[in-house]
Enzyme design. Structure first.
Site: not given
Length: 610
Positions: A404-405, A408, A411
């Protein structure tokens, strides 16, 4: 039962015993902030050197409307100052998050917070001055000045803000109040991360374990119900002893949100929060309404859990224990990195190569230590790497947090690499799409790797938990925030009793009659740090919904869908977030993607069987 790779674990780190001091954690597991500034002395020199540059920005006041050259000159100078200020801010805060007990680091973070306020005050003239320029003249500048064309969307967005921009004096006053507006959040963080002490309990082996927020999740998965209950009661009773203080902090935070929304002439605080992303309230309503409409599916999931676990009564501390035998008790961080890299191969060679580069170049701060900020986040600025803070404890949930991190962070990497500084920082609404797409791909990868009905059921149960925690739980948070802000806007008071009662009511509605509502659960609202960043959590639901659509398309279509997705990652904030998503095939103003998400949830519930 143990899975073969990618589930097999080697030399996994134990989460028991005392929390270590930071110095005892090997360097390879600590992020490399020296890539920003080699030392605190270098940070101090950069800080001192930036002070006059911040103040010098005010010399542009009163002249922005004189020519396109004057406007462009300010924008370029502001960007240069912002670039260095972002590095100062990220470094100081991340250093403080390594150990919140170190006063000098707190002081540095406070100083740079003050410098941010000073920067905002120095630039306070910008918006009102630009809005005083006749729109026709500004449009002609944008069409005729090659350098200014870069800022077309940025300045057009500013024109959209015209009804909410105040006079120069009023803007400066609001800018100088920035520190005051963040007091509640900072006080909550220091209280819960540094000052609050949780009791010691005994684990399944009878060993003493000091409770922390990070360890609470792992303990909530214990097969020993007494351990789960002791952890649940220890955490919530501690928060309960601070109920009045935390209630006052949260009430102050809500009042701050309302003050700023009214100061900028928004109809309410929710509208103010949605304005910057140009998101209509229908999207927020779709989140809450969909969760309420499909709550019977969550009730069914809770009832399934009770039946599978063979419990006469299901309590909140029973919601995280695995419904089937967990494949491994712990996963080493090295194995976690390999699992994530293999799962994300459908995103292409460049994506995976960049992911591995992040692991190798120490973008991540991996393990818990004394005084470290709890939770997990990805953070950085245009002039830094996209860093990740973890409190990795060896669970499969931690592997999903890693994916998940890093979603980020990658991205940020792609956005910063392909967009100019003015558009490099994507809207948070889009950030949760990228992070949750990684989680969706990891889940599909693990489901494909399952080798038996038992393994598949374990993964199905894990997928149910993802829907519960990312869709329904975050929608419940969103409904809580909408109600608390509306309550204060109607001159109501957020007393601890009111907050506890409403929290209990929401849990009953979302989880259904099978869940026993224990009294300590009513204090859970006091644990949620996201409530100090108002109306943020609905983006987890929209991210989860859009991510499912992206992951499905990437796995079924291959290259065309992957390229659309990578283009999405590269887009930054060069357009409105909903427009970027719509071009990728996801319309969040419609109930349809939310309904499709719930159809997948229902199908997976059906797969469990009797």
């Amino acid at each position: 039962m143990r899975f073969e790779r990618p589930f097999c674990s080697s030399a996994a780190r134990s989460g028991g015993g005392a929390v270590p001091e930071r110095e005892s954690i090997p360097e390879k597991y600590r992020w490399d902030l020296e890539a920003i500034y080699p030392s605190s002395e270098d940070w101090e020199r950069a800080y001192s050197g930036l002070l006059p540059k911040v103040d010098a920005l005010t010399r542009h006041a009163g002249g922005l409307g004189s020519s396109s050259e004057a406007l462009l000159s300010f924008l370029k100078e502001q960007e240069a100052v912002s670039l260095e200020l972002g590095k100062l801010y990220v470094y100081a805060n991340m250093k403080s998050h390594e150990d919140l007990r170190i006063a000098s680091r707190q002081e540095a973070a406070a100083r740079v917070e003050g410098l941010m306020t000073r920067f905002a005050a120095a630039c306070a003239f910008f918006r009102p001055e630009v809005l005083e320029i006749p729109e026709e003249r500004l449009r002609s500048w944008l069409a005729g000045d090659e350098g200014l064309k870069l800022y077309d969307f940025y300045l057009s967005e500013l024109l959209r803000e015209r009804p909410h921009v105040l006079s120069h004096a009023e803007e400066e006053l609001l800018a100088r109040s920035r520190d005051l507006g963040g007091v509640a959040e900072r006080a909550f963080s220091l209280l819960t991360d540094a000052d609050m002490k949780f009791p010691t309990i005994r684990d399944e082996d009878g060993s003493e374990v000091e409770l922390t927020e990070e360890r609470a999740y792992k303990l909530s998965r214990s097969r020993d119900r007494g351990v789960r209950r002791a952890s649940f009661e220890g955490i919530h009773s501690t928060y309960g002893s601070f109920r009045n203080s935390i209630g006052a902090l949260y009430s102050g935070s809500v009042k701050g949100d309302i003050f700023y929304s009214r100061a900028r002439r928004h109809p309410d605080s929710l509208s103010a929060a949605l304005f910057s992303d140009n998101v209509p309230a229908t999207v927020y309503d779709n989140v809450v309404d969909s969760a309420n409409r499909f709550a019977p599916l969550m009730h069914r999931c809770v009832e399934l859990r009770q039946r599978v676990l063979g419990l006469d009564e299901l309590h909140y501390y029973d919601l995280n224990v695995p419904m089937s035998e967990e494949p491994v008790s712990e996963v080493s961080f090295e194995d976690a990195c390999e699992m994530v890299a293999e799962a994300l191969e459908p995103l292409g060679e460049d994506y995976v190569r960049t992911l591995r580069r992040g692991f190798e170049e120490r973008w991540l701060d991996v393990y818990e230590n004394q005084g470290k900020r709890k939770g997990a986040y990805s953070w950085g600025s245009f002039g830094t790497r996209p860093y990740v803070l973890l409190n990795y404890n060896g669970t499969l949930r931690d592997v999903f947090t890693l994916a998940h991190e890093m979603g980020h962070s990658l991205h940020s990497h792609y956005s910063h690499e392909h967009q100019p500084q003015v558009y490099a920082d994507y809207a948070i609404l889009l950030a949760e799409v990228a992070s949750t797409t990684n989680e969706a791909l990891l889940l599909e990868y693990l489901l494909r790797k399952s080798r038996s009905d038992a393994e598949r059921k374990w993964l199905l149960a894990f997928s149910y938990d993802m829907v519960r925690t990312t869709f329904f739980r975050q929608a419940m948070f969103a409904e809580f925030e909408r109600r608390t802000h509306a309550h204060v806007e109607a001159d109501g008071a957020l007393t601890p009793e009111w907050l506890c009662n409403f929290w209990g009511e929401l849990n009953g509605k979302y989880y259904g009659p099978a869940l026993v509502l224990d009294e300590p659960l009513k204090m859970e609202w006091a644990r949620i740090p996201h409530f100090y960043s108002a109306f943020y959590v609905y983006k987890y639901v929209t991210g989860f919904t859009a991510a499912g659509a992206f992951a499905s398309a990437i796995l079924s279509e291959g290259e065309p869908a992957r390229e659309r997705y990578l283009t999405f990652l590269r887009s930054g904030s060069c357009d409105f977030p909903l427009s970027i998503l719509e071009r990728a095939g996801v319309d969040l103003t419609s109930p349809e993607p939310f309904e499709r998400t719930m159809e997948v949830f229902k199908r997976r519930l059906d797969e469990w069987g009797e």
